[in-house]
Design a protein around this motif. Structure first.
Motif, PDB file in Angstrom:
ATOM      1  N   LEU A   1       0.549  -0.751  -0.118  1.00 14.60           N
ATOM      2  CA  LEU A   1       0.469   0.030   0.071  1.00 14.60           C
ATOM      3  C   LEU A   1       0.941   1.433  -0.027  1.00 14.60           C
ATOM      4  O   LEU A   1       1.668   1.060   0.402  1.00 14.60           O
ATOM      5  N   ALA A   2       0.838   2.167  -1.091  1.00 14.10           N
ATOM      6  CA  ALA A   2       1.229   3.211  -1.577  1.00 14.10           C
ATOM      7  C   ALA A   2       1.620   4.224   0.301  1.00 14.10           C
ATOM      8  O   ALA A   2       2.578   4.138   0.274  1.00 14.10           O
ATOM      9  N   MET A   3       0.497   4.524   0.604  1.00 11.24           N
ATOM     10  CA  MET A   3       1.002   5.363   2.167  1.00 11.24           C
ATOM     11  C   MET A   3       1.864   4.567   3.280  1.00 11.24           C
ATOM     12  O   MET A   3       2.499   5.060   3.801  1.00 11.24           O
ATOM     13  N   GLU A   4       1.009   3.192   2.910  1.00  6.95           N
ATOM     14  CA  GLU A   4       2.185   2.750   3.958  1.00  6.95           C
ATOM     15  C   GLU A   4       3.724   2.702   3.030  1.00  6.95           C
ATOM     16  O   GLU A   4       4.611   2.087   4.334  1.00  6.95           O
ATOM     17  N   VAL A   5       4.305   2.497   2.106  1.00  7.57           N
ATOM     18  CA  VAL A   5       5.661   2.413   1.808  1.00  7.57           C
ATOM     19  C   VAL A   5       6.107   3.527   1.862  1.00  7.57           C
ATOM     20  O   VAL A   5       7.078   3.360   2.681  1.00  7.57           O
ATOM     21  N   LYS A   6       5.478   4.668   1.993  1.00  8.58           N
ATOM     22  CA  LYS A   6       6.056   5.269   2.301  1.00  8.58           C
ATOM     23  C   LYS A   6       5.940   6.281   3.214  1.00  8.58           C
ATOM     24  O   LYS A   6       7.584   6.724   3.494  1.00  8.58           O
ATOM     25  N   GLN A   7       5.613   5.789   4.248  1.00  8.89           N
ATOM     26  CA  GLN A   7       5.888   6.572   5.641  1.00  8.89           C
ATOM     27  C   GLN A   7       6.382   5.374   6.244  1.00  8.89           C
ATOM     28  O   GLN A   7       7.638   6.303   7.643  1.00  8.89           O
ATOM     29  N   ALA A   8       7.392   4.150   5.998  1.00  8.31           N
ATOM     30  CA  ALA A   8       8.295   3.421   6.491  1.00  8.31           C
ATOM     31  C   ALA A   8       9.040   4.034   5.896  1.00  8.31           C
ATOM     32  O   ALA A   8      10.394   4.001   6.368  1.00  8.31           O
ATOM     33  N   LEU A   9       9.327   4.478   4.320  1.00 13.26           N
ATOM     34  CA  LEU A   9      10.380   5.165   3.948  1.00 13.26           C
ATOM     35  C   LEU A   9      10.782   6.327   4.915  1.00 13.26           C
ATOM     36  O   LEU A   9      11.966   5.975   5.268  1.00 13.26           O
ATOM     37  N   VAL A  10      10.120   7.360   5.416  1.00 13.05           N
ATOM     38  CA  VAL A  10      10.279   8.151   6.075  1.00 13.05           C
ATOM     39  C   VAL A  10      10.757   7.690   7.230  1.00 13.05           C
ATOM     40  O   VAL A  10      12.027   8.402   8.115  1.00 13.05           O
ATOM     41  N   ASP A  11      10.374   6.934   7.931  1.00 11.48           N
ATOM     42  CA  ASP A  11      11.387   5.925   9.271  1.00 11.48           C
ATOM     43  C   ASP A  11      12.048   5.817   9.101  1.00 11.48           C
ATOM     44  O   ASP A  11      12.896   5.825  10.242  1.00 11.48           O
ATOM     45  N   LEU A  12      12.403   5.226   7.960  1.00  9.51           N
ATOM     46  CA  LEU A  12      13.736   4.818   7.308  1.00  9.51           C
ATOM     47  C   LEU A  12      14.362   6.537   7.607  1.00  9.51           C
ATOM     48  O   LEU A  12      15.952   5.371   7.812  1.00  9.51           O
ATOM     49  N   GLU A  13      14.016   6.910   6.947  1.00  7.77           N
ATOM     50  CA  GLU A  13      15.515   7.882   6.431  1.00  7.77           C
ATOM     51  C   GLU A  13      15.042   8.701   8.016  1.00  7.77           C
ATOM     52  O   GLU A  13      16.577   8.786   8.522  1.00  7.77           O
TER      53      GLU A  13
END
Length: 137
Positions: free
Chosen positions: A71-83
């Protein structure tokens, strides 16, 4: 390879999401390659831990593209959290490129999730982060 263009093309071709992995500029080649490899490995590990299948990975000396399904929003949130959570994350630029419902290709940005701008880290901070990773290995 133009990593951003490759990400757009792969996302459109496969009807999935592409994570475009870039490293913020001005670094020596040695550090650039280390940061890129670490970021790509972390994105793959994140996808695996979240149960998002990775369908394609392409990498060169300028960046990488990881095509995955989730799910795009979940993926982007995980990417932001990783950064924000990884010791080297402040040097990474993890962009999500996806095919929108109307067939257009678009990019997801971090601003809706974290409106404050990112700050450029110092060269000294990079040396400290790399040294800390070495001692953890």
């Amino acid at each position: 390879m133009d990593v951003r263009r490759a990400g757009l093309d792969l996302a459109e071709e496969h009807g999935m999401h592409a994570v475009v992995v870039l490293v913020e500029g001005g670094l020596e080649t040695e550090h650039l390659q280390r940061l890129l490899a670490e970021a790509t490995q972390e994105v793959q590990a994140m996808a695996e831990s979240e149960g998002w299948p990775v369908w394609w990975l392409e990498q060169d000396e300028h960046g990488s593209v990881v095509v995955l399904d989730g799910l795009a929003m979940e993926v982007k949130q995980a990417l932001v959290d990783l950064e924000e959570s990884h010791p080297l994350g402040q040097w990474w630029n993890l962009d999500l490129v996806t095919v929108l419902p109307d067939g257009e290709v678009g990019e997801w940005h971090r601003s809706p999730m974290r409106p404050e701008p990112r700050r450029a880290p110092s060269p000294e901070a990079l040396q400290e982060a790399l040294a800390a990773l070495e001692t953890d290995s």
